[in-house]
Design a protein around this motif. Structure first.
Motif, PDB file in Angstrom:
ATOM      1  N   ASP A 124      -2.766   2.193 -12.300  1.00 40.65           N
ATOM      2  CA  ASP A 124      -2.598   1.650 -13.652  1.00 40.65           C
ATOM      3  C   ASP A 124      -3.036   0.191 -13.760  1.00 40.65           C
ATOM      4  OD1 ASP A 124      -0.298   1.392 -11.923  1.00 40.65           O
ATOM      5  OD2 ASP A 124       0.726   0.426 -13.601  1.00 40.65           O
ATOM      6  N   LEU A 125      -2.782  -0.612 -12.722  1.00 41.03           N
ATOM      7  CA  LEU A 125      -3.157  -2.034 -12.790  1.00 41.03           C
ATOM      8  C   LEU A 125      -4.683  -2.187 -12.792  1.00 41.03           C
ATOM      9  CD1 LEU A 125      -0.553  -3.530 -10.269  1.00 41.03           C
ATOM     10  CD2 LEU A 125      -0.475  -3.622 -12.762  1.00 41.03           C
ATOM     11  N   SER A 163      -1.500  -6.706  -6.555  1.00 37.93           N
ATOM     12  CA  SER A 163      -2.121  -5.543  -5.897  1.00 37.93           C
ATOM     13  C   SER A 163      -3.440  -5.943  -5.239  1.00 37.93           C
ATOM     14  CB  SER A 163      -2.362  -4.456  -6.951  1.00 37.93           C
ATOM     15  OG  SER A 163      -3.435  -3.625  -6.575  1.00 37.93           O
ATOM     16  N   ASP A 306       1.767  -2.676   6.375  1.00 35.54           N
ATOM     17  CA  ASP A 306       0.982  -1.886   7.329  1.00 35.54           C
ATOM     18  C   ASP A 306       1.467  -2.043   8.767  1.00 35.54           C
ATOM     19  OD1 ASP A 306      -0.549  -0.846   5.359  1.00 35.54           O
ATOM     20  OD2 ASP A 306      -2.312  -2.097   5.709  1.00 35.54           O
ATOM     21  N   ILE A 328       7.116  -2.497  -0.400  1.00 33.39           N
ATOM     22  CA  ILE A 328       5.812  -2.267  -1.037  1.00 33.39           C
ATOM     23  C   ILE A 328       5.602  -0.795  -1.417  1.00 33.39           C
ATOM     24  CG2 ILE A 328       3.298  -2.641  -0.856  1.00 33.39           C
ATOM     25  CD1 ILE A 328       4.840  -5.266  -0.690  1.00 33.39           C
TER      26      ILE A 328
HETATM   27  C1  UD1 Z   1      -4.083  -2.154   0.375  1.00 32.40           C
HETATM   28  C2  UD1 Z   1      -4.411  -1.767   1.799  1.00 32.40           C
HETATM   29  C3  UD1 Z   1      -3.236  -1.056   2.445  1.00 32.40           C
HETATM   30  C4  UD1 Z   1      -1.975  -1.917   2.336  1.00 32.40           C
HETATM   31  C5  UD1 Z   1      -1.750  -2.351   0.875  1.00 32.40           C
HETATM   32  C6  UD1 Z   1      -0.591  -3.325   0.738  1.00 32.40           C
HETATM   33  C7  UD1 Z   1      -6.811  -1.373   1.726  1.00 32.40           C
HETATM   34  C8  UD1 Z   1      -7.925  -0.412   1.861  1.00 32.40           C
HETATM   35  N1  UD1 Z   1      -5.569  -0.871   1.781  1.00 32.40           N
HETATM   36  O1  UD1 Z   1      -3.842  -0.957  -0.332  1.00 32.40           O
HETATM   37  O2  UD1 Z   1      -3.551  -0.834   3.827  1.00 32.40           O
HETATM   38  O3  UD1 Z   1      -0.878  -1.152   2.760  1.00 32.40           O
HETATM   39  O4  UD1 Z   1      -2.926  -2.994   0.365  1.00 32.40           O
HETATM   40  O5  UD1 Z   1      -0.793  -4.439   1.527  1.00 32.40           O
HETATM   41  O6  UD1 Z   1      -7.025  -2.560   1.620  1.00 32.40           O
HETATM   42  N2  UD1 Z   1       0.344  -0.431  -7.377  1.00 32.40           N
HETATM   43  C9  UD1 Z   1       0.619  -0.045  -8.679  1.00 32.40           C
HETATM   44  N3  UD1 Z   1      -0.432   0.092  -9.543  1.00 32.40           N
HETATM   45  C10 UD1 Z   1      -1.727  -0.147  -9.187  1.00 32.40           C
HETATM   46  C11 UD1 Z   1      -1.989  -0.551  -7.860  1.00 32.40           C
HETATM   47  C12 UD1 Z   1      -0.937  -0.692  -6.978  1.00 32.40           C
HETATM   48  O7  UD1 Z   1       1.769   0.184  -9.032  1.00 32.40           O
HETATM   49  O8  UD1 Z   1      -2.626  -0.007 -10.033  1.00 32.40           O
HETATM   50  C13 UD1 Z   1       1.453  -0.547  -6.423  1.00 32.40           C
HETATM   51  C14 UD1 Z   1       1.318   0.446  -5.268  1.00 32.40           C
HETATM   52  O9  UD1 Z   1       1.833   1.716  -5.589  1.00 32.40           O
HETATM   53  C15 UD1 Z   1       2.114  -0.227  -4.178  1.00 32.40           C
HETATM   54  C16 UD1 Z   1       1.833  -1.711  -4.427  1.00 32.40           C
HETATM   55  O10 UD1 Z   1       1.377  -1.815  -5.781  1.00 32.40           O
HETATM   56  O11 UD1 Z   1       3.476   0.038  -4.345  1.00 32.40           O
HETATM   57  C17 UD1 Z   1       0.810  -2.317  -3.485  1.00 32.40           C
HETATM   58  O12 UD1 Z   1      -0.427  -1.659  -3.645  1.00 32.40           O
HETATM   59  P1  UD1 Z   1      -1.834  -2.375  -3.422  1.00 32.40           P
HETATM   60  O13 UD1 Z   1      -1.630  -3.804  -3.043  1.00 32.40           O
HETATM   61  O14 UD1 Z   1      -2.696  -2.067  -4.586  1.00 32.40           O
HETATM   62  O15 UD1 Z   1      -2.366  -1.585  -2.152  1.00 32.40           O
HETATM   63  P2  UD1 Z   1      -3.783  -0.964  -1.933  1.00 32.40           P
HETATM   64  O16 UD1 Z   1      -4.839  -1.878  -2.451  1.00 32.40           O
HETATM   65  O17 UD1 Z   1      -3.786   0.451  -2.368  1.00 32.40           O
END
Ligand code: UD1
Length: 420
Positions: A124-125, A163, A306, A328
């Motif tokens: 969504d973000l 994110s 991680d 997270i």
């Molecule tokens: C990246 C890393 C992953 C790591 C994570 C957090 C890569 C390829 N992967 O994943 O190894 O575990 O960062 O450090 O770089 N969220 C939302 N909406 C969004 C996007 C994210 O609610 O649109 C939430 C996710 O569900 C989660 C949190 O935000 O709870 C963190 O996600 P995010 O930082 O986006 O992780 P990734 O980029 O997927």
């Protein structure tokens, strides 16, 4: 199919080099779509996730050559803007192609990643932010279609959570948008800085990457560049944990000390000695670890989610009680069940785990449910009594380059073997 077999209780000793960062290599490879010409990416780890990114690049029209850890992407011709579902599903982070495709072709037709072993993983973000650039987005039935209305227009975006993936997609979209984009509450992970460094070499104007406010002045177009991917900070800490549970002493080369500093407290608290050298680190563990104290996962520069699974293995065999709070991802304790089967004393209550260290784990057959959970179980096998067999290596192969070979160099009795 292959499995890993470990005969535990061997003290790790010796020296290895740490791989390049997966989480840096993947967005940089995706970014080459935007950077027209021949891009040369060094220190790219050999992983199934990297292979999946290369397959997507080839599908989009790029010519890709690999030699050892160098990937050459010629993105002179990009003639597609869709990514088929099977390719999207091979790699979770394929959503990072969204920004580069919009910048290069004005369109991106992708399938949505959906939930996975560690949580819901919404986008969504990403979607909300990309819309602000003047992009029409239709979503439904697992698909997302993005069309730039007229041109990409810069905007100000305030993220409700920093994110990593959303920050990367916004940065990538903003590079060729008209005007100045500002991202407030941007992710500060080192991988964001590395991506910005690569993009700036290609002609982008990105300021403040690595801080909570990134400014991007849009440019007409980006050209190609050469880039050396940063060391993998999670794998660095993972090898340190492997050493720690065996009471070993190892040296890790090709590392960035600053990037691993959020994990150091766990090693120091548990009684390990750490020596810093230029691009190297030496860790010496006590015969038995002390408790790791309380760990809370947070966005960088907090303790990385991680590394939460590997640190749980350390806590499982440390003397005393440790507490791990996962802030997270909502379902990131699945490895606890397998550690319990090996004799660990862990209570999980929502996002909190309480670990009472036991003297010994015992080897058994375990299955990994995700990449970092898999490495946690391999580390458990290194210190367990008897034989540990880990089935299904697909998760571990996504992120660890030569893990088994490197552990063997360090003195572990570990092998991969086929099974049916
Ligand atoms: C990246 C890393 C992953 C790591 C994570 C957090 C890569 C390829 N992967 O994943 O190894 O575990 O960062 O450090 O770089 N969220 C939302 N909406 C969004 C996007 C994210 O609610 O649109 C939430 C996710 O569900 C989660 C949190 O935000 O709870 C963190 O996600 P995010 O930082 O986006 O992780 P990734 O980029 O997927």
């Amino acid at each position: 199919m292959e499995q890993i077999v470990i005969e535990g209780k061997k003290r790790l000793e010796g020296e290895i080099c740490v791989q390049g960062s997966k989480n840096s290599a993947l967005p940089i490879l995706a970014a080459t779509v935007l950077c027209k010409g021949e891009n040369i990416i060094y220190n790219c780890p050999k992983l199934t996730d990297v292979n999946a990114a290369i397959k997507i690049l080839k599908y989009l029209g790029c010519k890709v050559k690999t030699q050892n850890n160098t990937v050459v992407v010629d993105s002179t011709n990009v003639d597609k803007y869709d990514i088929p579902e099977n390719l999207m599903h091979e790699m979770r982070s394929s959503i990072v192609f969204l920004g580069p495709l919009l910048g290069r072709t004005g369109k991106a037709y992708l399938s949505t990643p959906g939930g996975c072993e560690i949580g819901l993983r919404p986008i969504d973000l990403h979607i909300k932010s990309i819309k602000k650039f003047g992009v029409d987005i239709t979503e439904g039935y697992g698909k997302v279609k993005c069309d730039v209305k007229d041109k990409l227009n810069a905007c100000e975006i305030v993220l409700s959570f920093p994110s990593v993936g959303a920050t990367e997609n916004i940065m990538l979209t903003a590079c060729t948008a008209k005007g100045r984009t500002v991202i407030i509450n941007s992710a500060r992970e080192p991988e964001i800085e590395d991506l910005a460094l690569f993009l700036n070499k290609c002609g982008a104007k990105i300021y403040g990457a690595g801080t909570g406010k990134i400014t991007i002045d849009g440019v007409e177009k980006l050209l190609s560049a050469q880039h050396h991917v940063i060391p993998d900070r999670i794998m660095t800490s993972t090898y340190m944990a492997s050493c720690a549970v065996t009471g070993g002493k190892i040296k890790l080369n090709n590392i960035n000390y600053d990037h691993i500093s959020p994990t150091l407290s766990a090693f120091l608290h548990s009684g390990c000695k750490i020596r810093e050298y230029k691009n190297s680190i030496e860790i010496e563990a006590p015969e038995r670890l002390k408790s790791i104290g309380t760990i809370r996962t947070m966005p960088y520069p907090g303790f990385p989610t991680d590394f939460q699974a590997p640190v749980m293995t350390m806590a499982s065999v440390a003397k005393g009680t440790s507490v791990i709070i996962e802030n997270i991802f909502e379902s990131r304790f699945k490895h606890a069940c397998e550690l319990i089967r090996m004799g660990a004393d862990i209570k999980v209550e929502g996002k909190i785990s309480i670990v009472e260290g036991v003297k010994n784990l015992t080897g058994t057959t375990v299955t990994s449910t995700d990449l970092r959970g898999g490495t946690a179980l391999i580390i458990a096998g290194l210190c367990a009594k008897g034989k540990t067999v880990m089935k299904d290596l697909t998760h571990v192969d996504r992120g660890c380059e030569n893990f088994v070979e490197n552990l063997r160099i360090l003195g572990a009795t570990i092998r991969r073997e086929p099974y049916s």
